[in-house]
Scaffold this motif. Structure first.
Motif, PDB file in Angstrom:
ATOM      1  N   ILE A 174       0.857  -1.184   0.000  1.00 31.85           N
ATOM      2  CA  ILE A 174       0.000   0.000   0.000  1.00 31.85           C
ATOM      3  C   ILE A 174       0.892   1.233   0.000  1.00 31.85           C
ATOM      4  CG2 ILE A 174      -1.768   1.286   1.252  1.00 31.85           C
ATOM      5  CD1 ILE A 174      -2.531  -1.367   2.608  1.00 31.85           C
ATOM      6  N   PRO A 175       0.835   2.027  -1.054  1.00 31.74           N
ATOM      7  CA  PRO A 175       1.576   3.295  -1.012  1.00 31.74           C
ATOM      8  C   PRO A 175       0.935   4.200   0.051  1.00 31.74           C
ATOM      9  CG  PRO A 175       0.833   2.784  -3.249  1.00 31.74           C
ATOM     10  CD  PRO A 175       0.176   1.809  -2.331  1.00 31.74           C
ATOM     11  N   ALA A 176       1.702   4.570   1.043  1.00 33.32           N
ATOM     12  CA  ALA A 176       1.146   5.369   2.143  1.00 33.32           C
ATOM     13  C   ALA A 176       0.548   6.673   1.652  1.00 33.32           C
ATOM     14  CB  ALA A 176       2.228   5.641   3.179  1.00 33.32           C
ATOM     15  N   ILE A 177       1.085   7.208   0.587  1.00 34.88           N
ATOM     16  CA  ILE A 177       0.562   8.466   0.047  1.00 34.88           C
ATOM     17  C   ILE A 177      -0.885   8.294  -0.428  1.00 34.88           C
ATOM     18  CG2 ILE A 177       1.404   8.117  -2.301  1.00 34.88           C
ATOM     19  CD1 ILE A 177       2.163  11.073  -2.338  1.00 34.88           C
ATOM     20  N   SER A 178      -1.257   7.081  -0.837  1.00 32.51           N
ATOM     21  CA  SER A 178      -2.628   6.865  -1.290  1.00 32.51           C
ATOM     22  C   SER A 178      -3.610   6.841  -0.115  1.00 32.51           C
ATOM     23  CB  SER A 178      -2.730   5.555  -2.072  1.00 32.51           C
ATOM     24  OG  SER A 178      -2.548   4.446  -1.210  1.00 32.51           O
ATOM     25  N   VAL A 179      -3.119   6.585   1.078  1.00 35.84           N
ATOM     26  CA  VAL A 179      -3.974   6.553   2.254  1.00 35.84           C
ATOM     27  C   VAL A 179      -4.022   7.915   2.931  1.00 35.84           C
ATOM     28  CG1 VAL A 179      -4.308   5.493   4.521  1.00 35.84           C
ATOM     29  CG2 VAL A 179      -3.502   4.110   2.623  1.00 35.84           C
ATOM     30  N   THR A 180      -2.863   8.552   3.060  1.00 35.98           N
ATOM     31  CA  THR A 180      -2.777   9.787   3.825  1.00 35.98           C
ATOM     32  C   THR A 180      -3.041  11.027   2.995  1.00 35.98           C
ATOM     33  OG1 THR A 180      -0.418  10.036   3.400  1.00 35.98           O
ATOM     34  CG2 THR A 180      -1.072   8.782   5.355  1.00 35.98           C
ATOM     35  N   ASN A 181      -2.881  10.923   1.684  1.00 33.87           N
ATOM     36  CA  ASN A 181      -3.007  12.068   0.788  1.00 33.87           C
ATOM     37  C   ASN A 181      -2.053  13.185   1.211  1.00 33.87           C
ATOM     38  OD1 ASN A 181      -3.961  13.371  -1.460  1.00 33.87           O
ATOM     39  ND2 ASN A 181      -5.697  14.286  -0.420  1.00 33.87           N
ATOM     40  N   ALA A 182      -0.885  12.781   1.699  1.00 34.44           N
ATOM     41  CA  ALA A 182       0.140  13.730   2.133  1.00 34.44           C
ATOM     42  C   ALA A 182       1.356  13.587   1.232  1.00 34.44           C
ATOM     43  CB  ALA A 182       0.533  13.441   3.581  1.00 34.44           C
ATOM     44  N   LEU A 183       2.271  14.492   1.396  1.00 31.82           N
ATOM     45  CA  LEU A 183       3.516  14.396   0.639  1.00 31.82           C
ATOM     46  C   LEU A 183       4.265  13.143   1.061  1.00 31.82           C
ATOM     47  CD1 LEU A 183       4.654  18.102   0.795  1.00 31.82           C
ATOM     48  CD2 LEU A 183       3.628  16.921  -1.131  1.00 31.82           C
ATOM     49  N   TYR A 184       4.899  12.480   0.132  1.00 30.34           N
ATOM     50  CA  TYR A 184       5.546  11.200   0.375  1.00 30.34           C
ATOM     51  C   TYR A 184       6.536  11.249   1.538  1.00 30.34           C
ATOM     52  CZ  TYR A 184       8.065   6.912  -0.521  1.00 30.34           C
ATOM     53  OH  TYR A 184       8.651   5.680  -0.383  1.00 30.34           O
ATOM     54  N   ALA A 185       7.478  12.184   1.495  1.00 27.34           N
ATOM     55  CA  ALA A 185       8.510  12.237   2.528  1.00 27.34           C
ATOM     56  C   ALA A 185       7.922  12.603   3.886  1.00 27.34           C
ATOM     57  CB  ALA A 185       9.606  13.223   2.135  1.00 27.34           C
ATOM     58  N   ARG A 186       6.891  13.425   3.909  1.00 24.45           N
ATOM     59  CA  ARG A 186       6.295  13.819   5.181  1.00 24.45           C
ATOM     60  C   ARG A 186       5.631  12.626   5.864  1.00 24.45           C
ATOM     61  NH1 ARG A 186       5.511  19.745   4.883  1.00 24.45           N
ATOM     62  NH2 ARG A 186       7.441  20.265   3.829  1.00 24.45           N
ATOM     63  N   THR A 187       5.046  11.750   5.077  1.00 25.78           N
ATOM     64  CA  THR A 187       4.422  10.556   5.648  1.00 25.78           C
ATOM     65  C   THR A 187       5.455   9.708   6.359  1.00 25.78           C
ATOM     66  OG1 THR A 187       2.739  10.545   3.918  1.00 25.78           O
ATOM     67  CG2 THR A 187       3.098   8.483   5.103  1.00 25.78           C
ATOM     68  N   TRP A 188       6.593   9.464   5.727  1.00 23.05           N
ATOM     69  CA  TRP A 188       7.608   8.600   6.322  1.00 23.05           C
ATOM     70  C   TRP A 188       8.338   9.289   7.464  1.00 23.05           C
ATOM     71  CZ3 TRP A 188       6.190   4.097   5.904  1.00 23.05           C
ATOM     72  CH2 TRP A 188       5.583   3.626   4.743  1.00 23.05           C
ATOM     73  N   THR A 189       8.394  10.617   7.462  1.00 18.83           N
ATOM     74  CA  THR A 189       8.943  11.334   8.607  1.00 18.83           C
ATOM     75  C   THR A 189       8.056  11.102   9.820  1.00 18.83           C
ATOM     76  OG1 THR A 189       9.919  12.995   7.164  1.00 18.83           O
ATOM     77  CG2 THR A 189       9.612  13.610   9.466  1.00 18.83           C
ATOM     78  N   MET A 190       6.738  11.118   9.613  1.00 18.25           N
ATOM     79  CA  MET A 190       5.798  10.863  10.702  1.00 18.25           C
ATOM     80  C   MET A 190       5.959   9.427  11.214  1.00 18.25           C
ATOM     81  SD  MET A 190       1.643  11.116  10.798  1.00 18.25           S
ATOM     82  CE  MET A 190       1.453  10.033   9.408  1.00 18.25           C
ATOM     83  N   VAL A 191       6.130   8.482  10.320  1.00 17.22           N
ATOM     84  CA  VAL A 191       6.303   7.081  10.728  1.00 17.22           C
ATOM     85  C   VAL A 191       7.583   6.934  11.540  1.00 17.22           C
ATOM     86  CG1 VAL A 191       6.779   4.761   9.874  1.00 17.22           C
ATOM     87  CG2 VAL A 191       4.937   6.107   8.863  1.00 17.22           C
ATOM     88  N   ASN A 192       8.679   7.514  11.057  1.00 18.08           N
ATOM     89  CA  ASN A 192       9.946   7.407  11.790  1.00 18.08           C
ATOM     90  C   ASN A 192       9.853   8.052  13.164  1.00 18.08           C
ATOM     91  OD1 ASN A 192      11.149   6.024   9.694  1.00 18.08           O
ATOM     92  ND2 ASN A 192      11.939   7.878   8.734  1.00 18.08           N
ATOM     93  N   ALA A 193       9.173   9.186  13.263  1.00 17.11           N
ATOM     94  CA  ALA A 193       8.993   9.832  14.566  1.00 17.11           C
ATOM     95  C   ALA A 193       8.145   8.963  15.485  1.00 17.11           C
ATOM     96  CB  ALA A 193       8.348  11.205  14.389  1.00 17.11           C
TER      97      ALA A 193
END
Length: 171
Positions: free
Chosen positions: A65-84
């Motif tokens: 699942i591409p996280a961007i398709s779920v969150t409708n957020a910028l790609y890098a911002r989504t993974w920054t949130m996950v890492n945090a």
């Protein structure tokens, strides 16, 4: 006519001399800073940790699942949130949310929290968002969602699949 050539020669020097000076001496000013940013992903010395979001459908299939398709957020911002979230950054701020403060008290402190203490909540929210878009009878609906974390150690453009950990949430 000769005066025109001198004038344009001086103009050319006035424009390109500062640019040439920046390339030679300055390392973090435009355009060099842009070059540094674009070159950072190519450094083989530094390894990277990355995650892949996957879902288990009611039909038994595992899908990426591409996280961007779920969150409708910028790609890098989504993974920054996950890492945090994996690093429990929400518990390290001066005034955490009351629910996080309670979890800190129950666990005995930040050192006692497992990595990704709030990741089940994030995965549940993402799974519900994914399922909202599908019909209730769709075989593509998720019964579980998971986040798989991998590590690339660097040194070569190979060995990207060193598994670290997975977090799974039933929906």
């Amino acid at each position: 006519m000769n005066w025109l050539k001198i004038k344009y020669a001086l103009l050319t020097v006035a424009i390109f001399l500062p640019l040439l000076w920046a390339f030679v001496y300055v390392r973090n000013a435009y355009p060099v800073a842009a070059w540094n940013v674009m070159m950072a992903p190519g450094l083989l010395e530094r390894g990277r940790t990355y995650s892949v979001l996957r879902g288990e459908t009611v039909s038994g299939e595992t899908i990426d699942i591409p996280a961007i398709s779920v969150t409708n957020a910028l790609y890098a911002r989504t993974w920054t949130m996950v890492n945090a979230t994996v690093d429990n950054q929400a518990f390290k701020i001066p005034n955490p949310h009351p629910a996080n403060a309670e979890l800190l008290r129950e666990s005995g402190g930040i050192e006692q929290l497992p990595p990704g203490a709030r990741l089940p909540d994030l995965l549940r929210a993402w799974g519900e968002l994914y399922n909202e878009r599908l019909a209730p009878t769709s075989p593509q609906r998720l019964k579980a969602i998971r986040l798989d974390m991998y590590r690339w150690e660097g040194g070569s453009y190979a060995n990207y699949d060193n598994f670290i950990q997975t977090w799974r949430q039933e929906l």
